[in-house]
Design a protein around this motif. Structure first.
Motif, PDB file in Angstrom:
ATOM      1  N   UNK A 125       0.797  -1.222   0.000  1.00 33.79           N
ATOM      2  CA  UNK A 125       0.000   0.000   0.000  1.00 33.79           C
ATOM      3  C   UNK A 125       0.827   1.268   0.000  1.00 33.79           C
ATOM      4  N   UNK A 126       1.947   1.256   0.702  1.00 28.63           N
ATOM      5  CA  UNK A 126       2.813   2.439   0.763  1.00 28.63           C
ATOM      6  C   UNK A 126       3.289   2.826  -0.632  1.00 28.63           C
ATOM      7  N   UNK A 127       3.733   1.821  -1.397  1.00 27.89           N
ATOM      8  CA  UNK A 127       4.235   2.096  -2.737  1.00 27.89           C
ATOM      9  C   UNK A 127       3.107   2.566  -3.649  1.00 27.89           C
ATOM     10  N   UNK A 128       1.939   1.932  -3.537  1.00 26.07           N
ATOM     11  CA  UNK A 128       0.796   2.348  -4.349  1.00 26.07           C
ATOM     12  C   UNK A 128       0.444   3.810  -4.087  1.00 26.07           C
ATOM     13  N   UNK A 176       9.377  -1.437  -3.695  1.00 21.81           N
ATOM     14  CA  UNK A 176       9.095  -2.045  -2.393  1.00 21.81           C
ATOM     15  C   UNK A 176      10.377  -2.578  -1.746  1.00 21.81           C
ATOM     16  N   UNK A 177      11.206  -3.263  -2.521  1.00 24.64           N
ATOM     17  CA  UNK A 177      12.466  -3.787  -1.980  1.00 24.64           C
ATOM     18  C   UNK A 177      13.410  -2.658  -1.581  1.00 24.64           C
ATOM     19  N   UNK A 178      13.427  -1.612  -2.370  1.00 23.57           N
ATOM     20  CA  UNK A 178      14.294  -0.466  -2.108  1.00 23.57           C
ATOM     21  C   UNK A 178      13.939   0.192  -0.774  1.00 23.57           C
ATOM     22  N   UNK A 216      10.171   3.934 -10.373  1.00 27.18           N
ATOM     23  CA  UNK A 216      10.630   2.567 -10.173  1.00 27.18           C
ATOM     24  C   UNK A 216       9.495   1.586 -10.426  1.00 27.18           C
ATOM     25  N   UNK A 217       9.848   0.373 -10.844  1.00 25.42           N
ATOM     26  CA  UNK A 217       8.857  -0.693 -10.910  1.00 25.42           C
ATOM     27  C   UNK A 217       8.370  -1.017  -9.494  1.00 25.42           C
ATOM     28  N   UNK A 218       7.133  -1.521  -9.397  1.00 23.96           N
ATOM     29  CA  UNK A 218       6.514  -1.698  -8.081  1.00 23.96           C
ATOM     30  C   UNK A 218       7.374  -2.548  -7.143  1.00 23.96           C
ATOM     31  N   UNK A 219       7.790  -3.727  -7.564  1.00 22.17           N
ATOM     32  CA  UNK A 219       8.565  -4.614  -6.705  1.00 22.17           C
ATOM     33  C   UNK A 219       9.932  -4.023  -6.392  1.00 22.17           C
TER      34      UNK A 219
END
Length: 204
Positions: free
Chosen positions: A132-135, A191-193, A185-188
């Motif tokens: 959700x944070x990234x979205x 998130x990893x970053x 950035x791409x979603x995944x």
């Protein structure tokens, strides 16, 4: 009577306890420069939430911030504690009321309010990272700022989030990251970053 104490009295006791603990500790803040006219998404692990009102308001004393809090009964207690610190609530989580909370959060950012989210709350696992944070960051264009703290003396509870509560008469280092822009950035990848950045400067 039990519910009266839990929802009416307990939040004030917790508020007073938190203030006492931080009043009796030496506080050192490691903060970057932030634009006063820009709204950010502040993130912190669930086990470190008790430190973050002081961390946030030291940097943004006149800031307006609302935090996403679950719709559970425990969430009601947290809502009341945070309201005593001057923090508003957006009710919902990744497991209940997620869509409504996400929309409300983006609206708050667009209106100029900071928002605060715990990516591994309300149920964990510890240090997991709900998307959700990234979205929210990618849909709103807001940058992410990571909050964390490291006390020299503390209690660590045997809960799923390994909740940390500083002991009196020590030192607490408060950390705030540089704003992180994940819009390109791409979603995944994003998130990893952010998750890897959040694993710095924490109590293990």
């Amino acid at each position: 009577m039990k519910n009266y104490f839990k929802f009416k009295v307990l939040p004030y006791l917790l508020y007073l306890l938190i203030n006492f603990l931080y009043f009796t500790n030496k506080k050192v803040f490691h903060h970057p420069k932030l634009k006063d006219d820009e709204a950010f998404i502040f993130v912190a692990w669930h086990g470190d939430l008790v430190s973050q009102p002081l961390n946030y308001f030291n940097k943004r004393p006149n800031g307006t911030v609302k935090t996403m809090i679950s719709q559970s009964k425990d969430g009601e207690i947290i809502t009341k504690v945070y309201s005593l610190f001057g923090i508003g609530a957006i009710r919902g989580s990744s497991s209940k009321g997620a869509t409504k909370a996400l929309i409300s959060t983006i609206k708050e950012i667009k209106s100029g309010s900071d928002v605060a989210i715990s990516p591994d709350g309300p149920r964990g696992p510890r240090h997991s990272f709900a998307g959700g944070v990234i979205s929210i960051a990618q849909k709103s264009g807001a940058k992410i700022v990571i909050l964390s703290s490291k006390p020299t003396k503390y209690w660590q509870f045997n809960s799923w989030d390994r909740f940390v509560l500083p002991k009196p008469f020590g030192r607490v280092d408060f950390y705030m990251s540089e704003p992180l822009d994940v819009t390109n950035l791409e979603f995944e990848e994003a998130r990893d970053f952010v998750r890897n950045k959040m694993l710095l400067n924490i109590v293990s």
